[in-house]
Motif scaffolding. Structure first.
Motif, mmCIF file in Angstrom:
data_model
loop_
_atom_site.group_PDB
_atom_site.id
_atom_site.type_symbol
_atom_site.label_atom_id
_atom_site.label_comp_id
_atom_site.label_asym_id
_atom_site.label_seq_id
_atom_site.Cartn_x
_atom_site.Cartn_y
_atom_site.Cartn_z
ATOM 1 N N THR A 61 51.547 -28.611 33.794
ATOM 2 C CA THR A 61 50.437 -28.289 33.532
ATOM 3 C C THR A 61 50.301 -27.537 32.031
ATOM 4 O O THR A 61 49.556 -27.671 31.324
ATOM 5 C CB THR A 61 49.459 -27.948 34.334
ATOM 6 N N PRO A 62 51.108 -26.610 31.884
ATOM 7 C CA PRO A 62 50.660 -25.575 30.823
ATOM 8 C C PRO A 62 51.010 -26.458 29.494
ATOM 9 O O PRO A 62 50.060 -26.030 28.415
ATOM 10 C CB PRO A 62 52.161 -24.774 30.867
ATOM 11 N N ALA A 63 51.741 -27.497 29.245
ATOM 12 C CA ALA A 63 51.872 -28.074 28.068
ATOM 13 C C ALA A 63 50.489 -29.271 27.543
ATOM 14 O O ALA A 63 50.280 -29.410 26.569
ATOM 15 C CB ALA A 63 53.063 -29.091 28.108
ATOM 16 N N SER A 229 50.700 -29.225 23.561
ATOM 17 C CA SER A 229 50.635 -27.896 22.731
ATOM 18 C C SER A 229 51.711 -27.080 23.022
ATOM 19 O O SER A 229 51.709 -25.791 23.218
ATOM 20 C CB SER A 229 49.340 -27.339 23.270
ATOM 21 N N THR A 230 52.867 -27.888 22.633
ATOM 22 C CA THR A 230 54.117 -27.155 22.946
ATOM 23 C C THR A 230 54.900 -27.297 21.315
ATOM 24 O O THR A 230 54.593 -27.945 20.736
ATOM 25 C CB THR A 230 55.122 -27.495 23.789
ATOM 26 N N GLY A 231 55.948 -26.332 21.291
ATOM 27 C CA GLY A 231 56.828 -26.517 20.217
ATOM 28 C C GLY A 231 58.107 -26.221 20.559
ATOM 29 O O GLY A 231 58.518 -25.240 21.402
ATOM 30 N N LYS A 232 59.303 -26.572 19.758
ATOM 31 C CA LYS A 232 60.585 -26.170 20.457
ATOM 32 C C LYS A 232 61.442 -26.032 18.953
ATOM 33 O O LYS A 232 60.936 -26.594 17.776
ATOM 34 C CB LYS A 232 61.340 -27.689 20.773
ATOM 35 N N LYS A 233 62.165 -25.101 18.967
ATOM 36 C CA LYS A 233 62.941 -24.590 17.576
ATOM 37 C C LYS A 233 64.372 -24.433 18.096
ATOM 38 O O LYS A 233 64.518 -23.909 19.145
ATOM 39 C CB LYS A 233 62.248 -23.367 17.117
#
Length: 354
Positions: A61-63, A229-233
């Motif tokens: 659920t967090p995303a 609502s996530t991002g990856k780097k």
């Protein structure tokens, strides 16, 4: 999830298999004393995630938190989620053989019809099912103990992709940033600068929809919808975005994982659920100080968007290509020549939009 000892009499048709797994979900729900429901509005559609117990809730659920809504009586789609370990409900061996499993996207050959979608993701050891006629999905995994970070960052991709696709909304491998009045779709393969571009806009006047997966539609006009609502780097490139340091969720695992940001926890006011699209940008890292734009063709944009979308997302095919082609045909397309001065990136996009 392979059964090389399957006999002809043990094979099931897709609907029969779906129903057998749904019965197991119902048993799992009873075993843990009931369901935990969460509701979301994604691309204008109300969706219920119905968990057998609470074990999977903190992972799935967090995303989606930025799209959570109050409970509704008749959601357009319900997805039932359960794991065997916490519910003590065992999934039997699958009714397919190894050679029926698509090695990249996960579809199970012989178990996908106009009504039923079936796929299995080895990396997450997760089974995804969708009954289009009943608007009912099922997501199962063995245990919550080893869920990959990318699965928590973009959960239920296969189910959302197939279900939305039938409604003219395509899940694509691309990010999006912009303003309420309009924004840009960011496309390109890994390492092209797509995530750097999207995440840098959180520290600007621009708003954020995504950096990795977005929903797009071409009617009545090209539009993008946020889904995660996530991002990856990449872990070796984090110093370029120091303002995001506190948002890293997996700091203790950066030796083996990309940094994963749950942005709604830190930048809720910067996330937009939807906006019209004004252009498609293809970031490419130049090593030069300045960021600039170079006009290009829709064909070039599609070459950056279509292959990675089709390869990554189970259920993507002819209809997905048509949506992406119709979106690209209506928008100007540019290479975003990404420079080393990070602050210039959102400024160039703002100037384009203005």
């Amino acid at each position: 999830m392979i059964n090389d000892n399957l006999t002809q009499s043990e094979q099931k048709d897709p609907l029969e298999f779906f129903d057998s797994v749904y019965e197991l979900y119902e048993q799992a729900e009873v075993a843990v004393g009931g369901a935990v429901d969460r509701f979301y509005c994604i691309a204008g559609h109300t969706i219920r995630l119905r968990f057998a117990g609470s074990a999977l809730v903190p992972y799935m659920t967090p995303a989606l938190a930025h799209l959570e809504i109050e409970a509704v009586a008749n959601p357009a789609l319900t997805v039932c989620l359960w794991d065997s370990t916490s519910t003590n409900t065992i999934m039997p061996p699958p009714p397919w053989r190894r050679n029926q499993h698509h090695p990249k996207r996960g579809e199970i050959i012989g178990f996908n019809t106009d009504r039923i979608h079936t796929s299995f993701q080895w990396g997450a050891y997760a089974l995804s099912l969708l009954d289009r006629d009943r608007n009912l999905g099922i997501y199962w995994m063995e245990t919550t103990g080893e869920i990959p970070y990318w699965e928590t960052g973009s959960p239920l991709r296969s189910i959302f992709n197939v279900w939305m696709g039938k409604r003219g909304i395509q899940l694509v491998h691309g990010g999006a940033v912009g303003l309420p009045s309009g924004g840009v779709l960011l496309v390109g393969k890994g390492g092209s600068g797509k995530s750097t571009t999207a995440l840098s806009c959180l520290n600007s006047e621009l708003f954020y929809a995504s950096d990795d997966y977005s929903l797009v539609a071409f009617e009545p006009t090209p539009t993008v919808f946020s889904i995660y609502s996530t991002g990856k780097k990449n872990a070796d490139d984090l110093e370029r975005l120091p303002f995001l340091a506190e948002a890293i969720s997996n700091r203790d695992r950066l030796d083996s994982e990309k940094a994963l940001y749950f942005l709604n926890d830190y930048f809720p006011e910067k996330i937009l659920p939807t906006f019209p699209l004004r252009a498609i940008l293809m970031p490419r890292i130049t090593g030069k100080p300045d960021t600039t734009l170079t006009a290009t063709s829709a064909a070039a944009a599609l070459a950056s968007l279509v292959p990675s979308t089709i390869l990554q997302l189970a259920g993507s095919g002819k209809e997905a290509c048509q949506v992406m082609m119709k979106v690209a045909a209506q928008l100007p397309c540019y290479y975003l020549e990404v420079g080393t001065d990070i602050q210039q990136i959102p400024q160039v996009i703002l100037e384009l939009l203005s």
